[in-house]
Design an enzyme around this catalytic site. Structure first.
Site, PDB file in Angstrom:
ATOM      1  N   GLN A 178     -32.372  26.725 -58.229  1.00 29.81           N
ATOM      2  CA  GLN A 178     -33.182  27.187 -59.363  1.00 29.81           C
ATOM      3  C   GLN A 178     -33.361  26.063 -60.366  1.00 29.81           C
ATOM      4  OE1 GLN A 178     -31.734  29.826 -62.796  1.00 29.81           O
ATOM      5  NE2 GLN A 178     -32.859  31.298 -61.551  1.00 29.81           N
ATOM      6  N   SER A 197     -35.687  30.711 -66.761  1.00 22.48           N
ATOM      7  CA  SER A 197     -35.902  30.314 -65.373  1.00 22.48           C
ATOM      8  C   SER A 197     -37.356  29.880 -65.166  1.00 22.48           C
ATOM      9  CB  SER A 197     -35.576  31.471 -64.433  1.00 22.48           C
ATOM     10  OG  SER A 197     -34.243  31.901 -64.610  1.00 22.48           O
ATOM     11  N   ASP A 205     -29.450  35.201 -60.514  1.00 24.23           N
ATOM     12  CA  ASP A 205     -30.058  34.618 -61.723  1.00 24.23           C
ATOM     13  C   ASP A 205     -29.155  34.719 -62.948  1.00 24.23           C
ATOM     14  OD1 ASP A 205     -32.262  33.383 -63.063  1.00 24.23           O
ATOM     15  OD2 ASP A 205     -32.856  35.319 -63.886  1.00 24.23           O
TER      16      ASP A 205
END
Length: 293
Positions: A285, A235, A210
């Site tokens: 993502q 996110s 991430d």
């Protein structure tokens, strides 16, 4: 093992408060929310601790629902969705202040032999020839929004040796580039005492995944990034597939690209390879990407 890596391992070592309920904590943060990679990694730890040892994580799918509060504990509740002959499925909900902040579904599988092929590893320079973060980041201290941002970035990434193949977005703000980026990463220290714990290596890769995945979106628009102030991002969802065994304390190439950005959202997709060319992980993502008005 570095002190920073030991601290990260302690952060990921959840407290069990009931059979399928765990409690995690967060680090103090410069931004008023918990790092998404931490929540995803802790949720995977919670799921993995309810699964037989002979079953290994092969995928996760997750949604970030609310910003986490760094000053409050996070409670992870695990639902044992299914225990089959080959596959085990778990659902995890992370809760703070009585509200869900994160949702994860993870699947685990016993080892099987089967068909085997993969996409080839792209070319990349030797990671040992690239500057480490503590060398690279201070070069661009003047582009961050104050010295505290640089200090926070150095501390946040101290547990991971992360090396950019090309200049990161904050180094080339104002220059439009191809929406592709590569970084090499590994833990800042060996994990020999955890060699028999494959879940930990998967959890650490989840944590790191991430950090930079949405950077390729910024490159396509000449934006400097999250620590520069010209983009606001967070996110939204995160999915990973773990294809082959790997170690998080050995070099991994994170090859990232963005096929689309539209409507205040941007998509990043990536493949993670071991240094000897094995495709270990696939990642996708989507995140909020907004330009402050």
């Amino acid at each position: 093992m570095s002190h920073a890596l030991r601290s990260l391992l302690d952060l990921l070592d959840l407290e069990r408060i009931e059979q399928d309920i765990f409690r995690g904590r967060s680090r103090p943060s410069l931004v008023p929310r918990v790092f998404g990679g931490q929540v995803a990694a802790q949720a995977l730890v919670a799921a993995g601790r309810t699964v037989p040892e002979d079953r290994h994580a092969h995928s996760l799918h997750s949604y970030f629902l609310r910003p986490g509060d760094p000053g409050a504990p996070i409670v992870y509740t695990v639902d044992r969705i299914r225990d089959g002959r080959s596959f085990t499925t778990r659902r995890v909900v992370a809760v703070q202040h009585g509200q869900p902040i994160f949702h994860l579904s993870a699947s685990f599988q016993t080892h099987e032999e089967g068909l085997d092929h993969q996409a080839p590893m792209p070319s990349a320079p030797d990671p040992e020839t690239l500057p480490a973060g503590e060398e690279l980041l201070p070069r661009y201290a003047d582009v961050f929004d104050g010295p505290q941002v640089l200090e926070w970035l150095l501390e946040a990434r101290a547990a991971v040796d992360l090396r950019y193949v090309d200049e990161p977005p904050f180094a080339t703000a104002g220059t439009v580039r191809e929406p592709r980026s590569q970084v090499w990463f590994r833990t800042n220290g060996k994990l020999d005492e955890y060699a028999a714990d494959p879940l930990l290596h998967v959890v650490l890769a989840t944590y790191v995944s991430d950090m930079t995945l949405l950077d390729s979106i910024l490159l396509a628009h000449g934006r400097g990034g999250w620590g520069v102030g010209d983009v606001v991002g967070a996110s939204l969802d995160h999915a990973m597939w773990f294809h082959r065994p790997f170690r998080a304390d050995e070099w991994l190439l994170y090859d990232q690209e963005s096929p689309s950005a539209y409507g205040g959202r941007g998509l990043g997709q990536a493949r993670i390879y071991t240094q000897d060319g094995r495709l270990a992980i696939s990642v996708i993502q989507e995140g909020v990407v907004r330009v402050p008005r």
